[in-house]
Design a protein around this motif. Structure first.
Motif, short mmCIF file in Angstrom:
data_model
loop_
_atom_site.label_atom_id
_atom_site.label_comp_id
_atom_site.label_asym_id
_atom_site.label_seq_id
_atom_site.Cartn_x
_atom_site.Cartn_y
_atom_site.Cartn_z
N GLU A 40 0.91 -1.23 -0.17
CA GLU A 40 0.01 0.02 0.08
C GLU A 40 0.86 1.51 0.05
O GLU A 40 0.16 2.49 -0.07
CB GLU A 40 -1.00 0.07 1.13
CG GLU A 40 -0.42 0.40 2.51
CD GLU A 40 0.50 -0.58 3.07
OE1 GLU A 40 1.09 -0.36 4.38
OE2 GLU A 40 0.76 -1.78 2.68
N THR A 41 2.19 1.05 0.12
CA THR A 41 3.00 2.47 0.43
C THR A 41 3.50 2.53 -1.24
O THR A 41 4.28 3.79 -1.31
CB THR A 41 4.30 2.01 1.18
OG1 THR A 41 5.11 1.22 0.45
CG2 THR A 41 3.75 1.55 2.55
N SER A 109 1.94 -4.17 4.27
CA SER A 109 3.40 -3.98 4.45
C SER A 109 3.59 -3.92 5.72
O SER A 109 4.87 -4.31 6.13
CB SER A 109 4.02 -2.21 3.91
OG SER A 109 3.39 -1.50 4.82
N GLU A 110 2.75 -3.83 6.73
CA GLU A 110 3.09 -3.82 8.16
C GLU A 110 3.17 -5.35 8.79
O GLU A 110 3.78 -5.35 9.64
CB GLU A 110 1.93 -3.30 8.99
CG GLU A 110 1.63 -1.75 8.58
CD GLU A 110 0.51 -1.17 9.23
OE1 GLU A 110 -0.12 -1.66 10.25
OE2 GLU A 110 -0.01 0.07 8.83
#
Length: 198
Positions: A40-41, A109-110
């Protein structure tokens, strides 16, 4: 390849409760299709990112209650052990590929860095995910949603071992003993180097 993995599972079945090396080197390298994943980044993960390094790729979903967190923890320990047997530039990278982009895409991403800061997690379009699953002989299925819209995800737990030339070379099936798995990965790297110098 599927028959070989099933045979391996049958041979190891009595000892599944104990961590060991449940890995198999493939008879021949498997070429992977062009890959294009993202988080998502805006970070992208493509076939080019597989070149020049060893990569361990597992599939799953972020709300997985057991297999995914266990396997990522197992991988963290195995990679740490591998670091004592190979040069730093041969230490495998770890990728987590979510097969549930609808629920995981906004913060994928986390996930993997929670287990180690160098681990990466990503997702992709359904077509891209399916292309990787087919090439690696994996499996996943989104079960029908209940009346509240909640659904379960079934998926294979094998970890794909990808060589610096971007080909699939082995599969690991958790649970695996970190030390024995590190030896397996070190032997695989040695075999790969011999192949490339012949």
């Amino acid at each position: 390849m599927r028959r070989l993995l099933h045979l391996l599972a049958l041979l190891c079945w009595p000892a599944l409760a104990q961590a060991q090396v449940q890995g198999v080197m493939l008879d021949a390298p498997v070429a992977l299709p062009d890959l294009a994943f993202h988080d998502e980044t805006g970070a992208t993960f493509t076939s080019a990112d597989l070149k020049g390094q060893w990569t361990l790729v597992m599939i799953g979903f972020m709300s997985c209650p057991d297999v995914c967190p266990f396997t990522l923890g197992n991988l963290e320990a195995a990679v740490a052990e591998t670091g004592m047997r190979v040069r730093p530039d041969n230490l495998p990278k770890v990728w987590f590929l979510s097969v549930d982009p609808d629920r995981d895409g906004a913060f994928v991403s986390e996930y993997a860095p929670f287990f180690h800061p160098d681990f990466r997690s990503m997702t992709g379009t359904r077509a891209q995910i399916d292309r990787f699953i087919d090439a690696t002989d994996g499996f996943y299925r989104l079960l029908p949603a209940d009346k509240d819209g909640y659904y379960e995800v079934q998926h294979s737990s094998a970890v794909s071992v990808i060589a610096p030339d971007g080909t699939l070379r082995a599969k690991l099936q958790p649970p695996f003993d970190p030390g024995l798995t590190a030896e397996f990965l070190a032997r695989l790297q040695l075999s790969y180097r011999k192949e490339k110098t012949q």
